[in-house]
Scaffold this active site. Structure first.
Site, PDB file in Angstrom:
ATOM      1  N   THR A 187      -6.947  -8.064  36.979  1.00 35.26           N
ATOM      2  CA  THR A 187      -6.708  -9.249  36.151  1.00 35.26           C
ATOM      3  C   THR A 187      -6.414 -10.459  37.019  1.00 35.26           C
ATOM      4  OG1 THR A 187      -5.796  -7.799  34.435  1.00 35.26           O
ATOM      5  CG2 THR A 187      -5.398 -10.153  34.201  1.00 35.26           C
ATOM      6  N   ASP A 188      -5.648 -10.283  38.073  1.00 30.24           N
ATOM      7  CA  ASP A 188      -5.395 -11.379  39.009  1.00 30.24           C
ATOM      8  C   ASP A 188      -6.692 -11.853  39.658  1.00 30.24           C
ATOM      9  OD1 ASP A 188      -2.671 -11.768  38.733  1.00 30.24           O
ATOM     10  OD2 ASP A 188      -2.120 -10.398  40.336  1.00 30.24           O
ATOM     11  N   ILE A 189      -7.509 -10.905  40.107  1.00 31.70           N
ATOM     12  CA  ILE A 189      -8.768 -11.268  40.764  1.00 31.70           C
ATOM     13  C   ILE A 189      -9.672 -12.041  39.801  1.00 31.70           C
ATOM     14  CG2 ILE A 189     -10.873 -10.380  41.834  1.00 31.70           C
ATOM     15  CD1 ILE A 189      -8.405 -10.057  43.573  1.00 31.70           C
TER      16      ILE A 189
END
Length: 410
Positions: free
Chosen positions: A181-183
């Site tokens: 999700t961060d990526i």
């Protein structure tokens, strides 16, 4: 830093930490932007300490920055400024008008008390593209909550469709093995920033980008989200199986596993013919994908028995020759040892000021005329404090030393 990239001339002020924001800034830096990362003196980005493993000094072998930090911070300059101090806040406000983009991932309202929020910076620099990355966005009941990838994977539905079914051994919700999700948020951020820069070129003004990890996670549910919206049925965990295509999963071979990724009926027929299961392609229960979904268990059982009779290599060699999408399941060491991966130059080596030549995973974007450059190693904390403040603000060595003595600079 590269001087001839696609984003050469664009300047980015990176006030973000950990992964989503730094990933966005690194992407822009790889594409040629000049990125200045503002970090807390004495500590820096949280991920500098997220090890082991660590980079090691070539001088005495002592630990430096964590490998985690390395993954998201190449092609940047590091400036150590304490923005909790009035003088530090003033320095950042003075820097901001020199930049095209500002990226931050503080909690909603976290920078307002420092006079570094969008409204304050916009007054100084109406052309700024100001990207705020938060867990839950700038508005809504959850907007003031802290948000982390693992938490968002759970709240955003990803873990409900990842892992084995509850009634199987090892069943239950499972996060993805990287902070996906961060990526994805970092990639959406870089796309949004490029769009805002283009709009600024046309209309002459910048804008505020409100990017939420939760929004991104929901958007990236992709077919699972639309499956629900159009059927009303809640998607379930299916292990490695696919909700909309069969067979599209892993199968145990004689000595390991193979993935079959059958995306259409002609591929299914080619697989059946190659595997000695030609009768299945003519069976009305399996001839069409819609029918295969309805008879999934029966088909998987038949394929499993056949695949288990031969080795992974046998199946990969046989099926590749028949244009059937398939492949082994590898660990990361095996990935980097693959001849095709080597041919694609997915590892670059950068010269680090303390650790010597270090490996990084290359940016996957391939541009024919303005190629990505891996020119700058992830900086040490405050490595560029003096040069940036001198070049951008005209501070002399004496003033910089005074600010260091006062704890404003690292």
């Amino acid at each position: 830093m590269t001087q001839h990239g696609a984003l050469s001339g664009i300047k980015v002020l990176d006030l973000s930490r950990v992964l989503a924001g730094p990933w966005a800034a690194q992407t822009l830096g790889d594409l040629g932007a000049e990125v200045v990362k503002v970090e807390k003196p004495g500590a820096g980005d949280d991920t500098r300490s997220w090890g082991p493993p660590f980079l090691r000094s070539t001088h005495d072998g002592s630990p430096l920055d964590a490998a985690y930090y390395v993954c998201a911070n190449r092609n940047k300059k590091s400036v150590a400024i304490d923005i909790a101090t009035p003088q530090g806040q003033r320095l950042v406000r003075e820097l901001a008008p020199n930049f095209d983009v500002l990226i931050e991932n503080y909690k909603v309202g976290g920078l307002k008390k420092y006079g570094l929020d969008y409204d304050a910076i916009r007054q100084l620099h109406p052309r700024i593209v100001y990207c705020s990355i938060t867990g839950f966005g700038q508005n809504g009941p959850y907007s003031h909550r802290a948000g982390y990838d693992f938490l968002i994977q759970g709240m955003g539905g990803m873990m409900s469709v990842t892992g084995r079914p509850d009634d199987e051994p090892g069943g239950g919700p499972m996060k993805v093995g990287v902070a996906l999700t961060d990526i994805l948020t970092g990639l959406y951020a870089s796309t949004a920033i490029l769009a805002a820069l283009r709009a600024r070129d046309v209309h002459g003004v910048g804008q505020h980008i409100d990017l939420s990890l939760l929004d991104v996670q929901i958007a990236c549910l992709a077919n699972q989200a639309t499956n629900f919206l159009y059927s009303g049925e809640v998607p379930q965990r299916m292990g490695n199986a696919h909700p909309n295509a069969v067979p599209y999963q892993d199968f145990r071979t004689k000595d390991g596993f193979i993935i079959l990724a059958i995306g259409n009926d002609s591929q299914f027929r080619r697989f059946c013919d190659a595997a000695g299961l030609g009768c299945l392609a003519d069976d009305e229960r399996f001839a069409r994908n819609t029918a295969r979904i309805g008879n999934r268990d029966a088909l998987v059982a038949l394929i499993s028995r056949r695949v288990g009779e031969q080795t992974t290599k046998h199946w990969v060699d046989l099926l590749h020759d028949k244009a059937v999408p398939c492949g082994p399941i590898r660990n990361i060491k095996e990935v980097f040892e693959d001849e095709h991966v080597a041919a694609r130059n997915v590892i670059s080596r950068l010269e680090h000021p303390l650790a010597g030549r270090i490996p990084v995973v290359s940016n996957p974007i391939r541009l024919s005329e303005t190629p990505v450059a891996h020119a700058g190693s992830p900086p040490t904390l405050g490595q560029h404090t003096e040069s940036v403040l001198t070049d951008y603000l005209g501070l002399d060595g004496r003033r910089i030393q005074e600010l260091r003595a006062q704890g404003v600079l690292g």
